[in-house]
Design a protein around this motif. Structure first.
Motif, short mmCIF file in Angstrom:
data_model
loop_
_atom_site.label_atom_id
_atom_site.label_comp_id
_atom_site.label_asym_id
_atom_site.label_seq_id
_atom_site.Cartn_x
_atom_site.Cartn_y
_atom_site.Cartn_z
N LEU A 48 0.84 -1.19 0.00
CA LEU A 48 0.00 0.00 0.00
C LEU A 48 0.88 1.25 0.00
O LEU A 48 1.67 1.45 0.93
N VAL A 52 -2.70 6.40 -0.24
CA VAL A 52 -3.79 5.51 -0.64
C VAL A 52 -4.24 4.74 0.59
O VAL A 52 -3.42 4.14 1.30
N ARG A 53 -5.55 4.76 0.86
CA ARG A 53 -6.07 3.98 1.99
C ARG A 53 -6.87 2.80 1.48
O ARG A 53 -7.46 2.86 0.40
N LYS A 54 -6.90 1.75 2.27
CA LYS A 54 -7.61 0.53 1.91
C LYS A 54 -8.83 0.36 2.79
O LYS A 54 -8.74 0.45 4.02
N ALA A 56 -11.19 -2.60 3.50
CA ALA A 56 -11.07 -4.02 3.22
C ALA A 56 -12.32 -4.81 3.57
O ALA A 56 -13.09 -4.45 4.47
N ASP A 71 -12.56 -5.16 -1.85
CA ASP A 71 -11.64 -4.23 -1.21
C ASP A 71 -11.57 -2.98 -2.07
O ASP A 71 -11.54 -3.06 -3.30
N TYR A 73 -9.46 0.67 -2.79
CA TYR A 73 -8.19 1.39 -2.64
C TYR A 73 -8.45 2.83 -3.07
O TYR A 73 -8.77 3.09 -4.24
N SER A 97 -7.04 -10.56 -5.11
CA SER A 97 -5.72 -9.99 -4.88
C SER A 97 -4.90 -9.88 -6.17
O SER A 97 -3.92 -9.13 -6.22
N VAL A 100 -4.56 -6.28 -7.18
CA VAL A 100 -4.13 -5.27 -6.22
C VAL A 100 -3.00 -4.39 -6.77
O VAL A 100 -3.07 -3.16 -6.66
N LEU A 104 -3.57 -0.37 -7.07
CA LEU A 104 -2.77 0.61 -6.35
C LEU A 104 -2.19 1.66 -7.29
O LEU A 104 -2.18 2.86 -6.97
N ALA A 107 -4.93 3.94 -8.27
CA ALA A 107 -5.25 4.86 -7.17
C ALA A 107 -4.25 6.00 -7.11
O ALA A 107 -4.62 7.15 -6.83
N THR A 115 -11.35 -4.08 -5.98
CA THR A 115 -11.15 -5.46 -6.40
C THR A 115 -12.23 -6.34 -5.78
O THR A 115 -12.53 -6.21 -4.60
#
Length: 301
Positions: A48, A52-54, A56, A71, A73, A97, A100, A104, A107, A115
């Motif tokens: 990460l 950028v925040r996740k 989840a 999830d 991002y 995943s 991901v 990212l 983002a 995702t």
């Protein structure tokens, strides 16, 4: 986190199936298969990044006792354009995943990136996966305020089986303004697709397992699941990104020709001398991201 109470409540009433040890469609296993032929590849970074925040494990739908999760991002900003990613794996395997690293990087370019997991063919046959992805799009749009997303600027993207699912979900559903199909089929009934997906030596093929039968047995479903059948004026614009393996993009050229006749924009990027699943690895992920960002900035205005 505004979703926490929703997640906890959903977790009490639905579950995800346990991990399947036979499900090995992921970056490490694919790397092991490809590195001898492509020694320059590296698994794309999934750490990460700053800024950028996740968010989840959001439950976006429930099928009986089954939780379907995603999830998100999220970069800083308001009214963000969003792209929902659909993983590949032959409709029978894979994990959210997988996308991901691409999520990212998107983002970091100012896109909300989501995702999603969906029901695989061993759990539910076609059209379950398509319905799941359309439900994920609805969830994202319904939660646009909490996610700081513009619900009128949502795209679908996916790779391999996920590219086909993203394209089909986008052209038959609502709320999708653009599609990125990465090495996914556009026409199951094309000669090239049938050569591989209806091969009698495969008992069954990946597509045959998804449809519950070979083309001769389930021809209507094979046709119905082909995105090319839904070309029409006003459909979302599509970016096709292809590997050096034409079989995985069967039907692309015909679909682009039909879109041109219908007055719908399409674009194409081919990455020569690349394997299928190229988007999992550097040096190929960045040109995939760059093309997607440029395309989506044009069509998610």
């Amino acid at each position: 986190m505004p979703f926490l109470s929703t997640v906890l409540a959903a977790a009490l009433s639905c579950v995800e199936p346990p991990p399947d040890p036979a499900n090995t469609y992921d970056a490490p296993h694919t790397y092991d298969k490809l590195v001898k032929e492509y020694p320059q590849i590296r698994i794309a970074d999934a750490m990460l990044p700053a800024g950028v925040r996740k968010v989840a494990d959001q439950v976006y739908a429930q099928r009986g006792a089954r939780c379907l999760r995603l999830d998100a991002y999220l970069p800083a900003g308001e009214r963000l354009p969003a792209v929902v990613f659909v993983h590949g794996g032959g409709w029978k395997s894979g994990y959210r995943s997988e996308f991901v690293p691409m999520a990212l990087r998107m983002a970091q370019q100012g896109f909300a990136a989501v995702t999603v997991s969906y029901r695989l063919s061993g759990e539910a046959r076609y059209p379950a996966a398509v319905q799941d992805v359309q439900a994920a799009v609805r969830w994202v749009r319904e939660h646009a305020d909490e996610l700081h997303i513009d619900p009128q600027r949502v795209a679908l993207a996916g790779g391999s089986a996920g590219g086909q699912i993203a394209a089909l979900a986008g052209v038959t559903g609502e709320g999708v303004k653009a599609i990125v199909n990465i090495d996914g089929l556009s026409d199951f009934t094309s000669e090239l697709a049938l050569q591989y997906e209806d091969d009698p030596k495969k008992k069954p093929s990946s597509a045959g397992a998804w449809f519950g039968g070979r083309y001769a047995e389930q021809a209507a479903l094979w046709r119905e699941a082909s995105p090319i059948r839904y070309v029409r004026p006003g459909m979302p614009a599509v970016l096709f990104i292809g590997s050096g393996q034409p079989r995985f993009s069967a039907g692309r050229e015909d679909m682009m020709a039909r879109m041109a006749q219908a007055g719908v924009a399409s674009e194409k990027l081919i990455l020569p001398d690349t394997p299928h699943s190229f988007w999992l690895f550097d040096p190929w992920l960045q040109p995939t991201v760059d093309a997607s960002v440029a395309f989506l900035r044009r069509y998610l205005r």
